[in-house]
Design a protein around this motif. Structure first.
Motif, PDB file in Angstrom:
ATOM      1  N   MET A  83       0.843  -1.198   0.000  1.00 34.43           N
ATOM      2  CA  MET A  83       0.000   0.000   0.000  1.00 34.43           C
ATOM      3  C   MET A  83       0.876   1.245   0.000  1.00 34.43           C
ATOM      4  O   MET A  83       1.853   1.316   0.722  1.00 34.43           O
ATOM      5  N   ASN A  84       0.497   2.241  -0.803  1.00 40.08           N
ATOM      6  CA  ASN A  84       1.214   3.505  -0.835  1.00 40.08           C
ATOM      7  C   ASN A  84       0.929   4.283   0.446  1.00 40.08           C
ATOM      8  O   ASN A  84      -0.228   4.527   0.776  1.00 40.08           O
ATOM      9  N   THR A  85       1.985   4.680   1.179  1.00 35.96           N
ATOM     10  CA  THR A  85       1.770   5.334   2.472  1.00 35.96           C
ATOM     11  C   THR A  85       1.933   6.836   2.416  1.00 35.96           C
ATOM     12  O   THR A  85       1.899   7.489   3.450  1.00 35.96           O
ATOM     13  N   LYS A  86       2.093   7.416   1.194  1.00 35.65           N
ATOM     14  CA  LYS A  86       2.328   8.854   1.137  1.00 35.65           C
ATOM     15  C   LYS A  86       1.119   9.647   1.618  1.00 35.65           C
ATOM     16  O   LYS A  86       1.236  10.795   2.021  1.00 35.65           O
ATOM     17  N   TYR A  87      -0.075   9.039   1.573  1.00 36.43           N
ATOM     18  CA  TYR A  87      -1.278   9.726   2.016  1.00 36.43           C
ATOM     19  C   TYR A  87      -1.384   9.788   3.534  1.00 36.43           C
ATOM     20  O   TYR A  87      -2.144  10.562   4.081  1.00 36.43           O
ATOM     21  N   MET A  88      -0.615   8.959   4.218  1.00 37.01           N
ATOM     22  CA  MET A  88      -0.833   8.784   5.644  1.00 37.01           C
ATOM     23  C   MET A  88      -0.473  10.023   6.459  1.00 37.01           C
ATOM     24  O   MET A  88      -0.913  10.173   7.578  1.00 37.01           O
ATOM     25  N   SER A  89       0.335  10.926   5.904  1.00 41.67           N
ATOM     26  CA  SER A  89       0.679  12.134   6.652  1.00 41.67           C
ATOM     27  C   SER A  89      -0.537  13.024   6.866  1.00 41.67           C
ATOM     28  O   SER A  89      -0.492  13.975   7.636  1.00 41.67           O
ATOM     29  N   ASP A  90      -1.637  12.731   6.170  1.00 36.40           N
ATOM     30  CA  ASP A  90      -2.843  13.541   6.294  1.00 36.40           C
ATOM     31  C   ASP A  90      -3.780  13.032   7.383  1.00 36.40           C
ATOM     32  O   ASP A  90      -4.828  13.624   7.606  1.00 36.40           O
ATOM     33  N   TYR A  91      -3.406  11.936   8.033  1.00 40.95           N
ATOM     34  CA  TYR A  91      -4.347  11.320   8.955  1.00 40.95           C
ATOM     35  C   TYR A  91      -3.787  11.228  10.369  1.00 40.95           C
ATOM     36  O   TYR A  91      -2.604  11.002  10.568  1.00 40.95           O
ATOM     37  N   GLY A  92      -4.677  11.430  11.320  1.00 42.00           N
ATOM     38  CA  GLY A  92      -4.299  11.344  12.717  1.00 42.00           C
ATOM     39  C   GLY A  92      -5.025  10.204  13.402  1.00 42.00           C
ATOM     40  O   GLY A  92      -5.914   9.567  12.845  1.00 42.00           O
ATOM     41  N   LEU A  93      -4.648   9.971  14.628  1.00 40.75           N
ATOM     42  CA  LEU A  93      -5.207   8.902  15.444  1.00 40.75           C
ATOM     43  C   LEU A  93      -5.907   9.528  16.638  1.00 40.75           C
ATOM     44  O   LEU A  93      -5.407  10.495  17.216  1.00 40.75           O
ATOM     45  N   GLN A  94      -7.061   9.019  16.975  1.00 44.93           N
ATOM     46  CA  GLN A  94      -7.788   9.522  18.138  1.00 44.93           C
ATOM     47  C   GLN A  94      -7.978   8.402  19.146  1.00 44.93           C
ATOM     48  O   GLN A  94      -8.350   7.285  18.781  1.00 44.93           O
ATOM     49  N   THR A  95      -7.685   8.680  20.413  1.00 47.77           N
ATOM     50  CA  THR A  95      -8.024   7.750  21.486  1.00 47.77           C
ATOM     51  C   THR A  95      -8.863   8.498  22.504  1.00 47.77           C
ATOM     52  O   THR A  95      -8.679   9.694  22.714  1.00 47.77           O
ATOM     53  N   TRP A  96      -9.775   7.797  23.111  1.00 46.93           N
ATOM     54  CA  TRP A  96     -10.610   8.428  24.132  1.00 46.93           C
ATOM     55  C   TRP A  96     -10.900   7.423  25.237  1.00 46.93           C
ATOM     56  O   TRP A  96     -10.918   6.228  25.005  1.00 46.93           O
ATOM     57  N   ALA A  97     -11.086   7.951  26.426  1.00 48.37           N
ATOM     58  CA  ALA A  97     -11.364   7.087  27.571  1.00 48.37           C
ATOM     59  C   ALA A  97     -12.796   6.581  27.452  1.00 48.37           C
ATOM     60  O   ALA A  97     -13.749   7.306  27.716  1.00 48.37           O
ATOM     61  N   TYR A  98     -12.911   5.341  27.033  1.00 46.39           N
ATOM     62  CA  TYR A  98     -14.208   4.715  26.793  1.00 46.39           C
ATOM     63  C   TYR A  98     -14.880   4.325  28.106  1.00 46.39           C
ATOM     64  O   TYR A  98     -16.104   4.305  28.212  1.00 46.39           O
ATOM     65  N   HIS A  99     -14.071   4.010  29.091  1.00 48.11           N
ATOM     66  CA  HIS A  99     -14.602   3.593  30.394  1.00 48.11           C
ATOM     67  C   HIS A  99     -13.695   4.140  31.483  1.00 48.11           C
ATOM     68  O   HIS A  99     -12.474   4.080  31.362  1.00 48.11           O
ATOM     69  N   LEU A 100     -14.294   4.722  32.515  1.00 45.77           N
ATOM     70  CA  LEU A 100     -13.551   5.268  33.640  1.00 45.77           C
ATOM     71  C   LEU A 100     -14.089   4.671  34.927  1.00 45.77           C
ATOM     72  O   LEU A 100     -15.297   4.487  35.094  1.00 45.77           O
ATOM     73  N   SER A 101     -13.195   4.365  35.846  1.00 45.33           N
ATOM     74  CA  SER A 101     -13.591   3.983  37.197  1.00 45.33           C
ATOM     75  C   SER A 101     -12.512   4.475  38.153  1.00 45.33           C
ATOM     76  O   SER A 101     -11.412   4.839  37.733  1.00 45.33           O
ATOM     77  N   MET A 102     -12.833   4.490  39.429  1.00 40.73           N
ATOM     78  CA  MET A 102     -11.867   4.947  40.425  1.00 40.73           C
ATOM     79  C   MET A 102     -11.900   4.006  41.609  1.00 40.73           C
ATOM     80  O   MET A 102     -12.965   3.502  41.998  1.00 40.73           O
ATOM     81  N   SER A 103     -10.726   3.759  42.170  1.00 45.32           N
ATOM     82  CA  SER A 103     -10.623   2.817  43.280  1.00 45.32           C
ATOM     83  C   SER A 103      -9.479   3.225  44.191  1.00 45.32           C
ATOM     84  O   SER A 103      -8.478   3.780  43.731  1.00 45.32           O
ATOM     85  N   TYR A 104      -9.638   2.940  45.473  1.00 38.69           N
ATOM     86  CA  TYR A 104      -8.492   3.013  46.371  1.00 38.69           C
ATOM     87  C   TYR A 104      -7.577   1.823  46.043  1.00 38.69           C
ATOM     88  O   TYR A 104      -8.073   0.744  45.679  1.00 38.69           O
ATOM     89  N   PRO A 105      -6.261   1.981  46.167  1.00 40.33           N
ATOM     90  CA  PRO A 105      -5.365   0.850  45.861  1.00 40.33           C
ATOM     91  C   PRO A 105      -5.706  -0.410  46.652  1.00 40.33           C
ATOM     92  O   PRO A 105      -5.667  -1.517  46.101  1.00 40.33           O
ATOM     93  N   PHE A 106      -6.065  -0.254  47.920  1.00 40.50           N
ATOM     94  CA  PHE A 106      -6.357  -1.429  48.749  1.00 40.50           C
ATOM     95  C   PHE A 106      -7.665  -2.099  48.354  1.00 40.50           C
ATOM     96  O   PHE A 106      -7.971  -3.194  48.815  1.00 40.50           O
TER      97      PHE A 106
END
Length: 289
Positions: A1-24
């Motif tokens: 696959m030609n990768t010259k187009y790839m400089s036009d694209y970014g990656l997105q990540t998002w926190a799909y699930h959040l929780s909170m806990s004490y270590p213990f």
């Protein structure tokens, strides 16, 4: 696959699930809350319950939560209902109450199927009308070789986390250490609008499902968060972001979102305060190909 187009694209990540806990309390996480691949070590106000304030009514239980310590403590009254589909007509006045202070666990007895245990931290985050001050001190990896989350037992035995807990609780005895557990998802940031055969193939690779989360993507997400917040215990901040390649694609940037407002958290570090729904944008190393 030609990768010259790839400089036009970014990656997105998002926190799909959040929780909170004490270590213990990590070992007591529900199956749903055992979904995470990055953890954030934070300091939050101490929470305690005024045991003398607990009142039982037919449809709910009322009690006061004390937030903080000493002259800076505040008090908030919460009403909670434990009625569920299993017990739609249960009278809350039949409960007996016990509070396990070390674990901050609220235990209600009197139901024929056994005691019901509620975590004070979870209850407060669900029911409070105020945002909780949540100061970030360290951001760490909580994933294995293929991006899967580490079992709670491994996270608890992490020497970095153990040292962090000892240091912070000694330095800030008026606070509690809590772990914000984040599960991230990823996808392409831009749509592709081109009839080129290579780009049509690219669409098929990436549109459904979203890009497969892997260690490269999680590493880049972690670095983006660290460089944004610059937590006190992440001693080295790396402005040279890692390269992310997937299916032969080379991404130019990563955009990260956390959404702490979902849990009623005000996230900040000594360097930065995170605004609700803010996008953290960071460049990625480009391939020479």
């Amino acid at each position: 696959m030609n990768t010259k187009y790839m400089s036009d694209y970014g990656l997105q990540t998002w926190a799909y699930h959040l929780s909170m806990s004490y270590p213990f309390d990590l070992g007591y996480l529900s199956p749903d809350d055992r979904r995470y691949n990055i953890y954030v070590a934070t300091l939050i106000p101490k929470l305690s319950i005024d045991e003398d304030s607990v009142q039982f009514f037919e449809d709910y239980i009322r009690f006061d939560v004390i937030v903080g310590t000493g002259d800076h403590a505040s008090r908030e009254t919460l009403d909670i209902s434990i009625i569920s589909d299993d017990m739609p007509e249960f009278d809350h006045r039949k409960f007996e109450f016990d509070y396990e202070k070390p674990r901050k666990a609220m235990v209600f007895k009197g139901w024929e199927k056994g005691p019901i245990e509620l975590n004070l931290l979870h209850i407060y985050l669900d029911e409070s009308k105020y945002y909780m001050d949540t100061e970030i001190f360290y951001i760490g990896q909580a994933f294995g070789e293929n991006g899967e989350h580490l079992p709670a037992e491994e996270l608890m035995s992490d020497p970095t986390l153990q040292k962090l807990e000892a240091d912070l609780l000694r330095e800030y005895p008026e606070k509690d250490l809590a772990l914000l557990l984040l599960e991230f998802k990823s996808q392409l940031l831009e749509e592709i609008d081109n009839e080129d055969e290579d780009l049509i193939q690219l669409q098929e690779l990436t549109k459904n499902p979203p890009l497969e989360l892997n260690n490269q993507i999680l590493n880049a997400t972690e670095v983006a968060l660290i460089n944004y917040f610059k937590p006190e215990y992440n001693k080295q901040f790396n402005d040279d972001f890692p390269r992310v390649e997937d299916h032969g694609l080379h991404y130019r940037s990563i955009t990260v979102q956390v959404h702490p407002d979902i849990m009623g958290l005000k996230l900040f570090s000594k360097e930065k305060t995170y605004l609700s729904n803010e996008r953290i944008v960071a460049p990625l190393l480009q391939s020479n190909s």
